[in-house]
Design an enzyme around this catalytic site. Structure first.
Site, PDB file in Angstrom:
ATOM      1  N   LYS A  83      10.172   7.222  13.688  1.00 20.81           N
ATOM      2  CA  LYS A  83      10.514   7.916  14.925  1.00 20.81           C
ATOM      3  C   LYS A  83      11.385   7.031  15.821  1.00 20.81           C
ATOM      4  O   LYS A  83      11.038   5.879  16.093  1.00 20.81           O
ATOM      5  CB  LYS A  83       9.242   8.297  15.683  1.00 20.81           C
ATOM      6  N   ASP A 113      -1.799   5.824  -6.319  1.00 18.68           N
ATOM      7  CA  ASP A 113      -2.250   6.731  -5.262  1.00 18.68           C
ATOM      8  C   ASP A 113      -1.028   7.147  -4.459  1.00 18.68           C
ATOM      9  O   ASP A 113      -0.175   6.312  -4.144  1.00 18.68           O
ATOM     10  CB  ASP A 113      -3.270   6.026  -4.365  1.00 18.68           C
ATOM     11  N   ALA A 114      -0.922   8.399  -4.098  1.00 17.96           N
ATOM     12  CA  ALA A 114       0.234   8.866  -3.346  1.00 17.96           C
ATOM     13  C   ALA A 114       0.264   8.253  -1.943  1.00 17.96           C
ATOM     14  O   ALA A 114      -0.784   7.920  -1.382  1.00 17.96           O
ATOM     15  CB  ALA A 114       0.221  10.393  -3.248  1.00 17.96           C
ATOM     16  N   GLU A 172      10.281  11.253   7.589  1.00 17.13           N
ATOM     17  CA  GLU A 172       9.006  11.195   6.877  1.00 17.13           C
ATOM     18  C   GLU A 172       9.267  10.904   5.399  1.00 17.13           C
ATOM     19  O   GLU A 172      10.238  11.413   4.821  1.00 17.13           O
ATOM     20  CB  GLU A 172       8.264  12.528   6.993  1.00 17.13           C
ATOM     21  N   ASP A 211       5.580   9.195  21.351  1.00 21.80           N
ATOM     22  CA  ASP A 211       4.513   8.772  20.438  1.00 21.80           C
ATOM     23  C   ASP A 211       4.641   7.286  20.153  1.00 21.80           C
ATOM     24  O   ASP A 211       3.630   6.568  20.060  1.00 21.80           O
ATOM     25  CB  ASP A 211       4.642   9.515  19.097  1.00 21.80           C
ATOM     26  N   GLU A 255      14.412  14.959  10.362  1.00 19.98           N
ATOM     27  CA  GLU A 255      15.576  15.295  11.172  1.00 19.98           C
ATOM     28  C   GLU A 255      16.275  14.034  11.662  1.00 19.98           C
ATOM     29  O   GLU A 255      15.616  13.078  12.103  1.00 19.98           O
ATOM     30  CB  GLU A 255      15.151  16.126  12.376  1.00 19.98           C
ATOM     31  N   LYS A 307      -5.723  -4.488   0.149  1.00 18.74           N
ATOM     32  CA  LYS A 307      -6.443  -4.056   1.346  1.00 18.74           C
ATOM     33  C   LYS A 307      -7.425  -5.155   1.737  1.00 18.74           C
ATOM     34  O   LYS A 307      -7.964  -5.844   0.884  1.00 18.74           O
ATOM     35  CB  LYS A 307      -7.212  -2.755   1.093  1.00 18.74           C
ATOM     36  N   ASP A 330       0.939   4.108   1.486  1.00 18.11           N
ATOM     37  CA  ASP A 330       1.324   4.620   2.804  1.00 18.11           C
ATOM     38  C   ASP A 330       2.294   3.684   3.509  1.00 18.11           C
ATOM     39  O   ASP A 330       3.201   4.119   4.230  1.00 18.11           O
ATOM     40  CB  ASP A 330       0.089   4.828   3.677  1.00 18.11           C
ATOM     41  N   LYS A 331       2.113   2.388   3.291  1.00 22.43           N
ATOM     42  CA  LYS A 331       2.996   1.422   3.948  1.00 22.43           C
ATOM     43  C   LYS A 331       4.378   1.370   3.302  1.00 22.43           C
ATOM     44  O   LYS A 331       5.373   1.079   3.965  1.00 22.43           O
ATOM     45  CB  LYS A 331       2.337   0.039   3.949  1.00 22.43           C
ATOM     46  N   PHE A 339      -7.647  -4.165 -10.894  1.00 23.70           N
ATOM     47  CA  PHE A 339      -6.755  -3.471  -9.957  1.00 23.70           C
ATOM     48  C   PHE A 339      -5.327  -3.822 -10.390  1.00 23.70           C
ATOM     49  O   PHE A 339      -4.662  -4.635  -9.772  1.00 23.70           O
ATOM     50  CB  PHE A 339      -7.040  -3.924  -8.525  1.00 23.70           C
ATOM     51  N   LYS A 375      11.040   9.286  21.113  1.00 26.78           N
ATOM     52  CA  LYS A 375       9.736   9.882  20.840  1.00 26.78           C
ATOM     53  C   LYS A 375       8.655   9.026  21.508  1.00 26.78           C
ATOM     54  O   LYS A 375       8.423   7.891  21.119  1.00 26.78           O
ATOM     55  CB  LYS A 375       9.457   9.954  19.332  1.00 26.78           C
ATOM     56  N   ARG A 426       0.130   7.593   7.957  1.00 27.75           N
ATOM     57  CA  ARG A 426      -1.265   7.852   7.601  1.00 27.75           C
ATOM     58  C   ARG A 426      -2.175   6.654   7.880  1.00 27.75           C
ATOM     59  O   ARG A 426      -3.366   6.705   7.594  1.00 27.75           O
ATOM     60  CB  ARG A 426      -1.353   8.252   6.127  1.00 27.75           C
ATOM     61  N   LYS A 427      -1.647   5.589   8.432  1.00 28.07           N
ATOM     62  CA  LYS A 427      -2.467   4.402   8.718  1.00 28.07           C
ATOM     63  C   LYS A 427      -2.362   4.028  10.195  1.00 28.07           C
ATOM     64  O   LYS A 427      -2.079   2.891  10.570  1.00 28.07           O
ATOM     65  CB  LYS A 427      -1.995   3.233   7.842  1.00 28.07           C
ATOM     66  N   HIS A 469       0.853  -1.182   0.000  1.00 30.52           N
ATOM     67  CA  HIS A 469       0.000   0.000   0.000  1.00 30.52           C
ATOM     68  C   HIS A 469       0.895   1.241   0.000  1.00 30.52           C
ATOM     69  O   HIS A 469       1.940   1.261   0.657  1.00 30.52           O
ATOM     70  CB  HIS A 469      -0.911  -0.006   1.224  1.00 30.52           C
TER      71      HIS A 469
END
Length: 393
Positions: free
Chosen positions: A273, A246-247, A45, A279, A58, A173, A19-20, A238, A277, A252-253, A17
Site C-alpha cells: 500500500k 504452504d500458500a 496484493e 492503514d 491497482e 518461524k 506470506d512474507k 522441515f 493509504k 496475513r501476518k 515464510h
C-alpha cells in the site's frame, strides 16, 4: 490494575515464510512505482503457491506511457525478490516460477476521495482505525517477546545468506514465551523455533545444535536458563518450505508486523500500500507518536489510536492510554500530539518522508523497533519529537 507478574508469548516468521514472500513482492512493486513517481498510487496484493505467483491490485502513475512500461517490469521484480530470499527449490525457484500479473489502473472512485483537495486538505484514502504502541521494556521501546523473536530469525537469515550456515533454508518461524516480574521481562520460559533445512538427514537435535549458538548470542544474558524449554523443529523434518509447502498471501501476518499481540491492531495490513493509504501511514504515525511519548518520559507505556474517514483529511479521533504509567494525564498527551504533528495524510507523509522507495525492507522482521536509516527508511522510529512533546504538555 494491570498484572505485573505473568508470561507473554509472541511469534515471528522469516522472510522466506510464504506470506512474507508475498509481502516482499508487493512492497517491491510499490517501491518501483514510488521510485518513478513519489505520488504514485499502489495497492498491490500477491498470492504464492507451488511454482506460481499471482500479483493483482491497482496502480497509478500520472504518465500513462510510464505506467505501461512499469507493468512490464512486474515479472522481473517478483523474480528478484524470490532470488534474494533464497528460493531455488524444484517446485519454487526464482527462475522457473510462473508469474501472473493482474495489476490494473486505480479505481477512479477511490482516487476521488484522495484527490478531492490539494496539499494539507487531501482526504484519507480509506476509513479505518490505526494503533501505535511503545514500552520502555527494551532499548527500541518495543515489547520484548516480538522484538527478540524477530532478532533471532534475522540472525539466522544473515548466517544463511552469508554462507556460514548453508544447510538452513529460507522458511522459518520463532516464538518466545517471556516471563515478566514487576512488569519487566526477565527470562524466556519456552522457545519454539522451526526452520527449513536442506539436508534431509538432519534430526530436530541436529537443527537445535546448529541454531542454538545464534539464539544464545541474540537474547539478553541470563534470559535462557536451565529451566527454559526448547521446541526446535518439533514435528521433525522441515525440508519442503515456502510457497511449495504452504500458500502465501500479502497482509496475513499483521500481528507479526506490529507488536506481537502486546497491543491492539486496527486490522489493516501494510505491505503493498502506498502512503496515501492511512492503514499504513497513520499506523506509522501512531507508532512514531507513541514512541516519542515514552522517549520523552511522559509514560513508560503508551497505546495511541487514530481514526479516519475516506475523503476527510484530519483524524476523527485521537486516543491515548498510558496504562497508569503516565507522568501527565492521558488527555493532556492527546492534546499535545495533535499540536506537535500534522496528522492529515499529507502531513504524515511529509513529516516522515514516506513518498520514497523505502518499503521493501519493512516486509520481514517487523515494521517497528528498527533503526532509522539515512535514506529515510524507518523514519517513524526517530525520537525527534521529544522536546516538542515536553513543551506541549
Amino acid at each position: 490494575m494491570s498484572r505485573s507478574n505473568y508470561v507473554f508469548t509472541s511469534e515471528s516468521v522469516s522472510e522466506g515464510h510464504p506470506d512474507k514472500v508475498c509481502d516482499r513482492i508487493s512492497d517491491a512493486v510499490l517501491d518501483a512505482f514510488l521510485a518513478e513517481e513519489p505520488e504514485a498510487r499502489v495497492a498491490c496484493e500477491t498470492f504464492a503457491t507451488t511454482n506460481r505467483v499471482v500479483i493483482g491490485g491497482e496502480v497509478g502513475l500520472s504518465d500513462q506511457a510510464k505506467l505501461t512500461e512499469y507493468m512490464g517490469r512486474i515479472d522481473e521484480i517478483a523474480r528478484a525478490c524470490i532470488r534474494d530470499i533464497g528460493y531455488e527449490q524444484e517446485k519454487f525457484h526464482w527462475r522457473t516460477v510462473e508469474v501472473t500479473n493482474l495489476l490494473h489502473e486505480q479505481s477512479a472512485h477511490i482516487a476521488l476521495g484522495v484527490n478531492a483537495a490539494a496539499d494539507k486538505d487531501e482526504g484519507a484514502g480509506d476509513q479505518g482505525i490505526m494503533f501505535g504502541y511503545a514500552t520502555d521494556e527494551t532499548p527500541a521501546l518495543m515489547p520484548a517477546p516480538i522484538q527478540y523473536a524477530h532478532a533471532i530469525l534475522r540472525r539466522l537469515a544473515e548466517a544463511r545468506k552469508s554462507g556460514a550456515e548453508p544447510l538452513l533454508g529460507p522458511d522459518a518461524k520463532s516464538q518466545l514465551s517471556v516471563r515478566y516480574v514487576d512488569g519487566k521481562p526477565v527470562e524466556v520460559t519456552q522457545i519454539v523455533l522451526s526452520t527449513q533445512h536442506l539436508d534431509e538427514t538432519m534430526t530436530s537435535q541436529d537443527v537445535r545444535a546448529l541454531v542454538e549458538p545464534y539464539v544464545r548470542a541474540t537474547l539478553p544474558e541470563g534470559w535462557l536458563t536451565a529451566d527454559t524449554v526448547w521446541h526446535v523443529n518439533p514435528t521433525g523434518k522441515f525440508v519442503i518450505g515456502g510457497p511449495d509447502g504452504d500458500a502465501g498471501l500479502t497482509g496475513r501476518k499483521i500481528i507479526v508486523d506490529t507488536y506481537g499481540g502486546a497491543a491492539p491492531h486496527g486490522g489493516g495490513a501494510f505491505s503493498g500500500k502506498d502512503p496515501t493509504k492511512v492503514d499504513r501511514s497513520a499506523a506509522y504515525a501512531a507508532r512514531y507518536l507513541a514512541k516519542n511519548v515514552v522517549a520523552a518520559g511522559l509514560a513508560r507505556r503508551c497505546t495511541l489510536q487514530l481514526s479516519y474517514a475516506i475523503g476527510v483529511a484530519r483524524p476523527l479521533s485521537i486516543y491515548v492510554d498510558t496504562h497508569g504509567t503516565g507522568t501527565v494525564g492521558d488527555a493532556a498527551i492527546e492534546t499535545a500530539v495533535a499540536k506537535v504533528m500534522d496528522l492529515t495524510p499529507r502531513g504524515i507523509r511529509t513529516r516522515l518522508g514516506l513518498n520514497k522507495p523505502i518499503f521493501q525492507r519493512t516486509a520481514a522482521y517487523g515494521h517497528f523497533g528498527r533503526e532509522p536509516e539515512p535514506d529515510g527508511g524507518f523514519s517513524w522510529e526517530r525520537t525527534d519529537l521529544v522536546e516538542d512533546l515536553r513543551r506541549a504538555v
